[in-house]
Design a protein around this motif. Structure first.
Motif, short mmCIF file in Angstrom:
data_model
loop_
_atom_site.label_atom_id
_atom_site.label_comp_id
_atom_site.label_asym_id
_atom_site.label_seq_id
_atom_site.Cartn_x
_atom_site.Cartn_y
_atom_site.Cartn_z
N MET A 123 52.61 43.72 40.62
CA MET A 123 51.58 44.05 39.65
C MET A 123 50.50 44.90 40.29
N SER A 124 50.09 45.87 39.58
CA SER A 124 49.06 46.76 40.09
C SER A 124 47.68 46.13 39.96
N LEU A 126 44.38 45.73 36.26
CA LEU A 126 43.78 44.43 35.99
C LEU A 126 43.38 44.30 34.54
N ALA A 127 42.90 45.35 33.94
CA ALA A 127 42.44 45.30 32.56
C ALA A 127 43.56 44.89 31.61
N GLY A 128 44.78 45.21 31.95
CA GLY A 128 45.90 44.87 31.10
C GLY A 128 46.51 43.52 31.38
N MET A 129 45.90 42.76 32.31
CA MET A 129 46.46 41.47 32.71
C MET A 129 45.74 40.31 32.05
N SER A 130 46.51 39.23 31.85
CA SER A 130 45.91 37.99 31.37
C SER A 130 45.11 37.36 32.51
N VAL A 161 46.94 35.31 39.81
CA VAL A 161 48.14 35.45 40.65
C VAL A 161 48.05 36.72 41.50
N ALA A 162 47.66 37.83 40.87
CA ALA A 162 47.59 39.12 41.58
C ALA A 162 46.62 39.06 42.75
N ARG A 163 45.58 38.26 42.63
CA ARG A 163 44.57 38.13 43.69
C ARG A 163 44.84 36.95 44.62
N LEU A 192 37.12 33.20 38.90
CA LEU A 192 37.31 34.16 37.80
C LEU A 192 36.62 35.48 38.10
N ARG A 193 35.45 35.42 38.68
CA ARG A 193 34.75 36.66 39.06
C ARG A 193 35.54 37.42 40.13
N ARG A 194 36.11 36.69 41.09
CA ARG A 194 36.91 37.35 42.13
C ARG A 194 38.16 37.99 41.54
N ALA A 195 38.62 37.46 40.40
CA ALA A 195 39.77 38.04 39.72
C ALA A 195 39.35 39.06 38.67
N ALA A 196 38.07 39.43 38.65
CA ALA A 196 37.53 40.44 37.73
C ALA A 196 37.73 40.07 36.26
N VAL A 197 37.57 38.77 35.95
CA VAL A 197 37.67 38.32 34.56
C VAL A 197 36.31 38.52 33.89
N PRO A 198 36.27 39.27 32.79
CA PRO A 198 35.00 39.47 32.09
C PRO A 198 34.45 38.14 31.56
#
Length: 66
Positions: free
Chosen positions: A1-2, A8-12, A18-20, A42-48
């Motif tokens: 996964m990119s 990231l924007a397209g990921m759940s 998982v990606a991070r 969640l912040r480390r995974a760039a979740v808004p």
């Protein structure tokens, strides 16, 4: 996964974790009901809006498998 900007924007949320490499830590934080740790992950995974996402999961953990 990119992990690139658009990737990231397209990921759940789970895909981002998982990606991070954060999924195991996330699961541990949810089981411990540790809102601060959940928000940080969640912040480390760039979740808004990470605090809101953590609160939603904690409001009904069973709905998310916890």
């Amino acid at each position: 996964m990119s992990e690139g900007g658009r990737g990231l924007a397209g990921m759940s949320v789970n895909e981002r974790l998982v990606a991070r490499g954060l999924l195991a830590a996330w699961e541990e934080a949810v089981r411990a009901r540790d809102a601060d740790a959940m928000t940080l992950l969640l912040r480390r995974a760039a979740v808004p809006d990470a605090p809101r996402v953590a609160a939603v999961v904690l409001a009904d953990p069973a709905a998310y498998g916890f």
